[in-house]
Design a protein around this motif. Structure first.
Motif, PDB file in Angstrom:
ATOM      1  N   TYR A 191      -3.225  97.635  21.584  1.00  0.00           N
ATOM      2  CA  TYR A 191      -2.201  96.583  21.659  1.00  0.00           C
ATOM      3  C   TYR A 191      -1.842  96.246  23.097  1.00  0.00           C
ATOM      4  N   GLU A 192      -1.952  97.249  23.980  1.00  0.00           N
ATOM      5  CA  GLU A 192      -1.656  96.995  25.386  1.00  0.00           C
ATOM      6  C   GLU A 192      -2.788  96.207  26.041  1.00  0.00           C
ATOM      7  N   GLN A 193      -4.013  96.578  25.726  1.00  0.00           N
ATOM      8  CA  GLN A 193      -5.166  95.850  26.251  1.00  0.00           C
ATOM      9  C   GLN A 193      -5.109  94.393  25.826  1.00  0.00           C
TER      10      GLN A 193
ATOM     11  N   LEU B 229      -0.913  80.376  19.639  1.00  0.00           N
ATOM     12  CA  LEU B 229      -1.846  81.500  19.708  1.00  0.00           C
ATOM     13  C   LEU B 229      -2.467  81.726  18.334  1.00  0.00           C
ATOM     14  N   PRO B 230      -3.585  82.453  18.294  1.00  0.00           N
ATOM     15  CA  PRO B 230      -4.202  82.767  16.992  1.00  0.00           C
ATOM     16  C   PRO B 230      -3.224  83.540  16.111  1.00  0.00           C
ATOM     17  N   ALA B 231      -3.214  83.231  14.836  1.00  0.00           N
ATOM     18  CA  ALA B 231      -2.346  83.947  13.903  1.00  0.00           C
ATOM     19  C   ALA B 231      -2.734  85.419  13.862  1.00  0.00           C
ATOM     20  N   VAL B 232      -1.761  86.266  13.634  1.00  0.00           N
ATOM     21  CA  VAL B 232      -1.993  87.714  13.663  1.00  0.00           C
ATOM     22  C   VAL B 232      -3.109  88.126  12.714  1.00  0.00           C
ATOM     23  N   ARG B 233      -3.119  87.562  11.495  1.00  0.00           N
ATOM     24  CA  ARG B 233      -4.151  87.945  10.523  1.00  0.00           C
ATOM     25  C   ARG B 233      -5.517  87.415  10.937  1.00  0.00           C
ATOM     26  N   VAL B 234      -5.555  86.196  11.471  1.00  0.00           N
ATOM     27  CA  VAL B 234      -6.818  85.607  11.911  1.00  0.00           C
ATOM     28  C   VAL B 234      -7.429  86.436  13.043  1.00  0.00           C
TER      29      VAL B 234
ATOM     30  N   GLU C 261     -10.922  88.594  13.332  1.00  0.00           N
ATOM     31  CA  GLU C 261     -11.961  88.374  14.343  1.00  0.00           C
ATOM     32  C   GLU C 261     -12.254  89.643  15.137  1.00  0.00           C
ATOM     33  N   LEU C 262     -11.199  90.378  15.470  1.00  0.00           N
ATOM     34  CA  LEU C 262     -11.369  91.562  16.315  1.00  0.00           C
ATOM     35  C   LEU C 262     -11.610  92.830  15.493  1.00  0.00           C
ATOM     36  N   THR C 263     -11.585  92.685  14.162  1.00  0.00           N
ATOM     37  CA  THR C 263     -11.741  93.850  13.283  1.00  0.00           C
ATOM     38  C   THR C 263     -10.691  94.899  13.628  1.00  0.00           C
ATOM     39  N   ILE C 264      -9.461  94.450  13.680  1.00  0.00           N
ATOM     40  CA  ILE C 264      -8.337  95.307  14.062  1.00  0.00           C
ATOM     41  C   ILE C 264      -7.194  95.054  13.097  1.00  0.00           C
ATOM     42  N   ASN C 265      -6.391  96.076  12.881  1.00  0.00           N
ATOM     43  CA  ASN C 265      -5.283  95.951  11.936  1.00  0.00           C
ATOM     44  C   ASN C 265      -4.252  94.914  12.404  1.00  0.00           C
ATOM     45  N   PRO C 266      -3.780  94.088  11.475  1.00  0.00           N
ATOM     46  CA  PRO C 266      -2.781  93.056  11.825  1.00  0.00           C
ATOM     47  C   PRO C 266      -1.536  93.639  12.498  1.00  0.00           C
TER      48      PRO C 266
ATOM     49  N   GLN D  72       0.275  92.383  15.881  1.00  0.00           N
ATOM     50  CA  GLN D  72       1.710  92.106  15.853  1.00  0.00           C
ATOM     51  C   GLN D  72       2.435  92.847  16.967  1.00  0.00           C
ATOM     52  N   LYS D  73       2.015  94.094  17.195  1.00  0.00           N
ATOM     53  CA  LYS D  73       2.651  94.910  18.229  1.00  0.00           C
ATOM     54  C   LYS D  73       2.385  94.317  19.615  1.00  0.00           C
ATOM     55  N   ALA D  74       1.172  93.826  19.816  1.00  0.00           N
ATOM     56  CA  ALA D  74       0.824  93.199  21.097  1.00  0.00           C
ATOM     57  C   ALA D  74       1.656  91.941  21.328  1.00  0.00           C
ATOM     58  N   TYR D  75       1.778  91.136  20.272  1.00  0.00           N
ATOM     59  CA  TYR D  75       2.552  89.896  20.390  1.00  0.00           C
ATOM     60  C   TYR D  75       4.023  90.196  20.665  1.00  0.00           C
ATOM     61  N   ARG D  76       4.543  91.236  20.003  1.00  0.00           N
ATOM     62  CA  ARG D  76       5.940  91.589  20.211  1.00  0.00           C
ATOM     63  C   ARG D  76       6.179  91.993  21.666  1.00  0.00           C
ATOM     64  N   GLU D  77       5.201  92.731  22.196  1.00  0.00           N
ATOM     65  CA  GLU D  77       5.325  93.157  23.595  1.00  0.00           C
ATOM     66  C   GLU D  77       5.332  91.945  24.525  1.00  0.00           C
TER      67      GLU D  77
END
Lengths: 131, 131
Positions: free
Chosen positions: A13-15, A35-40, A44-49, A53-58
């Motif tokens: 999430y920090e990266q 920005l791209p929606a969290v689920r989208v 794409e990144l094969t990462i948990n939503p 979300q945590k990255a966006y909150r930061e």
DNA sequence: CAGGTGTACTAGGTCATATAATACAGTTAG
DNA sequence: CTAACTGTATTATATGACCTAGTACACCTG
């Protein structure tokens, strides 16, 4: 759109937050652009939503984006609320880097030269957009 | 001798390594000067010796100190093996900081001024010691 | 030899990170 | 209104980094 290193000690999430921040700073992502929606992005990144979300909150806490429930997340214009604390942090980091460069034998004149080169390079791309 | 923040997200061994590195860079710890023994420092900081050891190992890997089994750990003179990779990292960091400062509205002339001020401040303390 | 040094190893606890699975509320196009 | 999108919140679980504790070994020096 983003390249992440899953083996890095740095949290995903920090990266991600760092990558997005750089795109904003370099004006690749324009003010108020969505920005791209969290689920989208998660797909794409094969990462948990939740991680997205945590990255966006930061990013929102640091003042780089804003989110509107039901609509999306958007790039926050830089003018609103210039972050003085962030500038102080940058100042300290700058001090550390310059000091270490001197320690490693880089001449003061060389440091000035490189920074001026960097300034002219960034001027056209991501310069400030004062009204 | 060192102030650590146990609540910080940054690991203790990283904080300690950073502190020691700064003392070396600022020439407070002189070349070939002996560092506190791992057990001694562990006692003073109320921290496990393993953690101190980890910090020292990191500093050794980064080329800032060297350790001799049975004798101790010492400050590594800067001249031997200038770290080109480290300089490239510093260059990248410098680029990031300058770009973000521009984004936050700092004028190029102001950035140059601050760096020059920093250069003259560091010149007398921790400048390079060329033979 | 005694006491210092760095170094290595195992074991156990804690906490941040990341995932998975739901769930709810606001927005918007049809 | 409905469907499909958005952000956001919650709980549970697994993994790994970090830190501590304890022990051990090899090296150097008075």
């Amino acid at each position: 759109m983003f390249e992440l290193d899953l083996r890095s000690r740095a949290p995903i999430y920090e990266q991600l937050a760092e990558k997005v921040k750089e795109l904003i700073i370099h004006n690749v992502l324009k003010p108020d652009q969505q920005l791209p929606a969290v689920r989208v992005l998660a797909g794409e990144l094969t990462i948990n939503p939740n991680t997205i979300q945590k990255a966006y909150r930061e990013l929102e806490n640091r003042g780089y984006i804003y989110s509107v429930p039901g609509k999306g997340s958007f790039v926050k214009p830089a003018e609103t609320g210039i972050n003085v604390i962030r500038l102080q942090d940058l100042e300290k980091e700058l001090e550390k880097i310059v000091t270490e460069m001197l320690y490693l034998g880089v001449r003061p004149q060389e440091i000035i030269t490189r920074i001026k080169r960097q300034l002219s390079k960034s001027a056209d791309k991501g310069g400030p957009h004062h009204d």
